[in-house]
Design a protein around this motif. Structure first.
Motif, PDB file in Angstrom:
ATOM      1  N   LEU A 180      30.634  83.466  72.697  1.00  0.00           N
ATOM      2  CA  LEU A 180      31.476  82.267  72.977  1.00  0.00           C
ATOM      3  C   LEU A 180      32.180  82.427  74.295  1.00  0.00           C
ATOM      4  O   LEU A 180      32.472  81.399  74.939  1.00  0.00           O
ATOM      5  CB  LEU A 180      32.398  81.699  72.085  1.00  0.00           C
ATOM      6  CG  LEU A 180      31.747  81.425  70.557  1.00  0.00           C
ATOM      7  CD1 LEU A 180      33.019  81.041  69.625  1.00  0.00           C
ATOM      8  CD2 LEU A 180      30.798  80.170  71.022  1.00  0.00           C
ATOM      9  N   GLY A 181      32.504  83.627  74.871  1.00  0.00           N
ATOM     10  CA  GLY A 181      33.066  83.834  76.081  1.00  0.00           C
ATOM     11  C   GLY A 181      31.922  83.544  77.308  1.00  0.00           C
ATOM     12  O   GLY A 181      32.297  83.144  77.946  1.00  0.00           O
ATOM     13  N   HIS A 182      30.430  83.878  77.041  1.00  0.00           N
ATOM     14  CA  HIS A 182      29.384  83.360  77.966  1.00  0.00           C
ATOM     15  C   HIS A 182      29.572  82.004  77.895  1.00  0.00           C
ATOM     16  O   HIS A 182      29.356  81.368  78.974  1.00  0.00           O
ATOM     17  CB  HIS A 182      28.442  83.923  77.469  1.00  0.00           C
ATOM     18  CG  HIS A 182      28.007  85.480  77.339  1.00  0.00           C
ATOM     19  ND1 HIS A 182      27.778  86.403  76.480  1.00  0.00           N
ATOM     20  CD2 HIS A 182      28.130  86.076  78.699  1.00  0.00           C
ATOM     21  CE1 HIS A 182      27.776  87.555  76.924  1.00  0.00           C
ATOM     22  NE2 HIS A 182      27.718  87.417  77.941  1.00  0.00           N
ATOM     23  N   ALA A 183      29.855  81.265  76.791  1.00  0.00           N
ATOM     24  CA  ALA A 183      29.510  79.720  76.639  1.00  0.00           C
ATOM     25  C   ALA A 183      30.825  79.182  77.577  1.00  0.00           C
ATOM     26  O   ALA A 183      30.684  78.190  78.084  1.00  0.00           O
ATOM     27  CB  ALA A 183      29.816  79.269  75.277  1.00  0.00           C
ATOM     28  N   ASP A 184      32.091  79.755  77.443  1.00  0.00           N
ATOM     29  CA  ASP A 184      33.010  79.385  78.047  1.00  0.00           C
ATOM     30  C   ASP A 184      32.809  79.388  79.697  1.00  0.00           C
ATOM     31  O   ASP A 184      33.239  78.380  80.482  1.00  0.00           O
ATOM     32  CB  ASP A 184      34.535  80.116  77.977  1.00  0.00           C
ATOM     33  CG  ASP A 184      35.641  79.392  78.690  1.00  0.00           C
ATOM     34  OD1 ASP A 184      35.871  78.284  78.343  1.00  0.00           O
ATOM     35  OD2 ASP A 184      36.311  80.220  79.300  1.00  0.00           O
ATOM     36  N   GLU A 236      38.458  84.239  82.872  1.00  0.00           N
ATOM     37  CA  GLU A 236      38.301  84.530  81.367  1.00  0.00           C
ATOM     38  C   GLU A 236      39.469  83.716  80.695  1.00  0.00           C
ATOM     39  O   GLU A 236      40.618  84.047  80.683  1.00  0.00           O
ATOM     40  CB  GLU A 236      38.570  86.106  81.313  1.00  0.00           C
ATOM     41  CG  GLU A 236      38.500  86.380  79.731  1.00  0.00           C
ATOM     42  CD  GLU A 236      38.421  88.073  79.489  1.00  0.00           C
ATOM     43  OE1 GLU A 236      37.322  88.526  78.896  1.00  0.00           O
ATOM     44  OE2 GLU A 236      39.565  88.594  79.810  1.00  0.00           O
ATOM     45  N   ARG A 237      38.962  82.530  80.210  1.00  0.00           N
ATOM     46  CA  ARG A 237      39.766  81.796  79.512  1.00  0.00           C
ATOM     47  C   ARG A 237      39.682  81.928  77.937  1.00  0.00           C
ATOM     48  O   ARG A 237      40.545  81.614  77.245  1.00  0.00           O
ATOM     49  CB  ARG A 237      39.330  80.236  79.861  1.00  0.00           C
ATOM     50  CG  ARG A 237      39.344  79.625  81.173  1.00  0.00           C
ATOM     51  CD  ARG A 237      39.183  78.452  81.725  1.00  0.00           C
ATOM     52  NE  ARG A 237      37.778  78.008  80.591  1.00  0.00           N
ATOM     53  CZ  ARG A 237      37.515  76.857  81.057  1.00  0.00           C
ATOM     54  NH1 ARG A 237      37.962  75.876  81.911  1.00  0.00           N
ATOM     55  NH2 ARG A 237      36.244  76.669  80.589  1.00  0.00           N
ATOM     56  N   LEU A 238      38.476  82.402  77.578  1.00  0.00           N
ATOM     57  CA  LEU A 238      38.360  82.844  76.247  1.00  0.00           C
ATOM     58  C   LEU A 238      37.934  84.090  75.995  1.00  0.00           C
ATOM     59  O   LEU A 238      36.758  84.682  76.435  1.00  0.00           O
ATOM     60  CB  LEU A 238      37.213  81.928  75.575  1.00  0.00           C
ATOM     61  CG  LEU A 238      36.885  81.980  74.136  1.00  0.00           C
ATOM     62  CD1 LEU A 238      37.963  81.752  73.183  1.00  0.00           C
ATOM     63  CD2 LEU A 238      35.739  81.236  74.092  1.00  0.00           C
ATOM     64  N   ALA A 261      30.492  76.625  80.590  1.00  0.00           N
ATOM     65  CA  ALA A 261      31.357  75.405  80.531  1.00  0.00           C
ATOM     66  C   ALA A 261      32.109  75.318  81.970  1.00  0.00           C
ATOM     67  O   ALA A 261      32.232  74.031  82.508  1.00  0.00           O
ATOM     68  CB  ALA A 261      32.493  75.308  79.409  1.00  0.00           C
ATOM     69  N   GLN A 262      32.720  76.434  82.343  1.00  0.00           N
ATOM     70  CA  GLN A 262      33.303  76.289  83.902  1.00  0.00           C
ATOM     71  C   GLN A 262      32.241  75.925  85.099  1.00  0.00           C
ATOM     72  O   GLN A 262      32.522  75.056  85.806  1.00  0.00           O
ATOM     73  CB  GLN A 262      33.979  77.475  84.053  1.00  0.00           C
ATOM     74  CG  GLN A 262      35.151  78.070  83.382  1.00  0.00           C
ATOM     75  CD  GLN A 262      35.619  79.374  83.575  1.00  0.00           C
ATOM     76  OE1 GLN A 262      35.878  79.717  84.794  1.00  0.00           O
ATOM     77  NE2 GLN A 262      35.777  80.131  82.564  1.00  0.00           N
TER      78      GLN A 262
END
Length: 186
Positions: free
Chosen positions: A28-32, A146-148, A35-36
């Motif tokens: 989900l870090g990659h997914a964030d 790195e938001r997540l 999203a950016q």
């Protein structure tokens, strides 16, 4: 005849964000990060590493590609695609970011520009990249925030400990990992 916009100007260049990673596994870090990128890119190409430049130990390439395909399907973002091209570039050593960008530059659509995506860890180490100055001179870079804080290392640790991986990755990747004991302690 040259393709032009309705006002007669040349077409706007499509921005293709190039996100190379081990995707060992995708999280989900990659997914964030994706999203950016959604607001700045017309297309987002995920490129799984074939031979990592810093010698990271990774699950087999075919397995990581299968997980990444599940990840892309889960995200349902029409801009998103996997570009499993590094095996075409690899020689006897690692595939460096500049090798990938030069390859993609030759194969990208007309009227498009590549944007190299770097996470916070690679931003800090960018000066150590092979031919970093050449990369900066030829391509724009996008430094993701790195938001997540969900990293592949933590996901692998949870799998090795037999812990649930909810909150680490997408459902399709979780199903793949349940069926394939890639990271479980043996």
């Amino acid at each position: 005849m040259q393709n032009t916009q309705p006002n007669g100007s040349a077409p706007k260049a499509q921005i293709i964000a190039v996100m190379g990673s081990a995707f060992n596994p995708p999280t989900l870090g990659h997914a964030d990060v994706i999203a950016q990128l959604d607001a700045v890119a017309d297309a987002i190409w995920l490129v799984p590493a074939f031979a990592h430049a810093w010698g990271k130990a990774m699950a087999p390439y075919a397995e990581r590609c299968a997980m990444l395909a599940a990840f892309v399907a889960d995200l349902q973002n029409p801009k998103l695609s996997m570009q499993a091209v590094e095996q075409e570039i690899a020689r006897d050593g690692p595939v460096y970011s500049i090798d990938l960008l030069e390859y993609l530059e030759r194969h990208k659509p007309t009227h498009s520009r590549l944007l190299l995506v770097l996470g916070p860890d690679n931003q800090a180490a960018f000066e150590q990249f092979h031919r970093a100055a050449d990369i900066q001179a030829r391509w724009a870079c996008f430094f993701a925030q790195e938001r997540l804080a969900v990293r592949s290392t933590a996901l692998r640790a949870a799998l090795q400990a037999g812990e649930p991986i909810d909150g680490f990755t997408t459902p399709g990747v979780a199903r793949y990992l349940a069926d394939h004991p890639l990271y479980r302690a043996g």
